[in-house]
Design an enzyme around this catalytic site. Structure first.
Site, mmCIF file in Angstrom:
data_model
loop_
_atom_site.group_PDB
_atom_site.id
_atom_site.type_symbol
_atom_site.label_atom_id
_atom_site.label_comp_id
_atom_site.label_asym_id
_atom_site.label_seq_id
_atom_site.Cartn_x
_atom_site.Cartn_y
_atom_site.Cartn_z
ATOM 1 N N ARG A 26 -12.494 -15.878 -0.857
ATOM 2 C CA ARG A 26 -12.351 -16.414 0.496
ATOM 3 C C ARG A 26 -13.667 -16.319 1.266
ATOM 4 N NH1 ARG A 26 -6.759 -14.378 3.324
ATOM 5 N NH2 ARG A 26 -5.325 -14.805 1.600
ATOM 6 N N SER A 35 -6.562 -14.501 10.625
ATOM 7 C CA SER A 35 -6.487 -15.687 9.761
ATOM 8 C C SER A 35 -5.071 -15.876 9.237
ATOM 9 C CB SER A 35 -7.458 -15.549 8.585
ATOM 10 O OG SER A 35 -8.788 -15.439 9.029
ATOM 11 N N SER A 37 -2.172 -17.760 6.549
ATOM 12 C CA SER A 37 -2.064 -18.173 5.147
ATOM 13 C C SER A 37 -2.406 -19.651 4.995
ATOM 14 C CB SER A 37 -0.648 -17.906 4.636
ATOM 15 O OG SER A 37 -0.340 -16.537 4.675
ATOM 16 N N GLN A 58 3.434 -14.301 -1.035
ATOM 17 C CA GLN A 58 2.881 -13.225 -0.224
ATOM 18 C C GLN A 58 2.827 -11.930 -1.031
ATOM 19 O OE1 GLN A 58 1.545 -13.701 2.566
ATOM 20 N NE2 GLN A 58 2.413 -15.603 3.358
ATOM 21 N N ARG A 115 29.196 -10.092 14.605
ATOM 22 C CA ARG A 115 28.570 -9.329 13.535
ATOM 23 C C ARG A 115 28.662 -10.050 12.202
ATOM 24 N NH1 ARG A 115 29.638 -5.614 9.590
ATOM 25 N NH2 ARG A 115 28.132 -3.933 9.354
#
Length: 337
Positions: A26, A35, A37, A58, A115
């Site tokens: 990078r 920054s 993704s 990720q 719920r």
């Protein structure tokens, strides 16, 4: 298909290449804390025009399975979607904010209804898109299993993620097997490789007591430890009083390793090896679990599955023992699944 790791970190690049990934370095512009993704992906694509479809995984989502990737790729390649993002189903309370001081009494049935309401929440672990699109076009979502959707965002997430990986992580196609034999090279692993010679021509070496403890712990867990050396260091091994089978003055380490494996009736998945030299490379490639100290030669590092943070003779054996114990936990967890 190709697997790339985008990073500006030397150590991450080193580890990625050891596992067969290609590395995109990078630029400083997309390596800031702020920054995104998407910025990193755009930069990657500007340097790799041959890539048609990008899957963004990720690093903070350790429970992602290959089956998830395959199903998402099918949505794009076979069903014609332009971009796909992952979601996870949550069953949570949903509240609306009221003015400070206001009090509301909510009936139990209303609480129960809120719920149990299903909510699909966007999950950051996986995003796949066709080249040239920024998440637009014909879009689809892919629902991940909740146990595979853990994210590491803050410090407290680490212990949760570790337990999730043990219970739901992906450990390969083949069933895991317990390690039953560790073969360790003496010079450069159990010792630091230095040989001290006294005035009366006697050799002396040093070793780390932590490594002795590591060997004892392995034995207590039912793992046999054997030592191997190309040098005639029988007196050194005897003086350590480790109680381990040792083969010294060896010219072919792989042959000795194969003989031990056959004599004990083990599969290669049940054998671990800790080495540090070029002569250890074939052994490292053969076994189910392999490791080298931090100061091992480059060829052995490339062949090993695990590189210790400790140098040879400075706790590397103990560290590799801990790595083996982690595998045993994974084996036990996989059996319960």
């Amino acid at each position: 298909n190709s697997i790339w790791v985008s990073t500006d970190h030397d150590e991450i690049e080193k580890v990625a290449k050891q596992f067969g990934a290609q590395v995109h370095r990078r630029s400083p512009e997309v390596s800031q804390d702020s920054s995104t993704s998407l910025e990193a992906i755009r930069e990657f694509l500007s340097h790799h025009h041959e890539v048609d479809i990008v899957g963004n995984i990720q690093a903070t989502s350790p429970c992602l399975h290959p089956s998830d990737l395959i199903k998402v790729a099918d949505l794009i390649q076979k069903e014609g979607f332009d971009s796909v993002f992952s979601v996870v189903r949550r069953h949570q309370f949903r509240w609306s904010e009221v003015k400070k001081g206001d009090k509301r009494i909510i009936h139990l049935q209303e609480v129960h209804a809120r719920r149990t309401r299903n909510t699909l929440c966007k999950h950051s672990s996986l995003r796949v898109k066709a080249k040239g699109l920024s998440g637009g076009g014909k879009m689809a979502y892919y629902e991940m299993r909740a146990e595979h959707s853990v994210d590491i965002d803050i410090d407290i997430d680490w212990p949760i993620a570790e337990q999730r990986v043990l219970s739901f992580g992906y450990f390969g196609k083949e069933p895991l097997k317990e390690v039953k034999l560790l073969v360790c090279s003496v010079d450069g692993c159990l010792t630091n490789g230095r040989i001290y010679v006294t005035e009366d021509q006697k050799e002396m070496v040093s070793y780390d007591y932590r490594d002795i403890v590591g060997i004892d712990l392995l034995k207590k867990r039912g793992i046999q430890v054997r030592l191997i050396s190309e040098r005639d260091c029988s007196k050194t091994v005897s003086a350590m009083q480790l109680g381990c089978v040792a083969k010294v003055d060896v010219t072919n380490k792989l042959q000795v390793l194969e003989d031990w494996q056959k004599d004990m009736g083990l599969s290669w998945k049940e054998v671990a090896y800790l080495g540090n030299e070029e002569s250890d490379v074939e052994c490292l490639k053969k076994v189910g679990m392999s490791g080298v100290p931090a100061d091992a030669c480059s060829l052995s590092q490339k062949a090993a599955g695990y590189i210790c943070k400790s140098n040879g003779g400075c706790g590397a054996v103990r560290e590799f023992a801990e790595h083996i114990f982690l595998l045993l936990e994974k084996v036990n967890s996989a059996r319960k699944q």
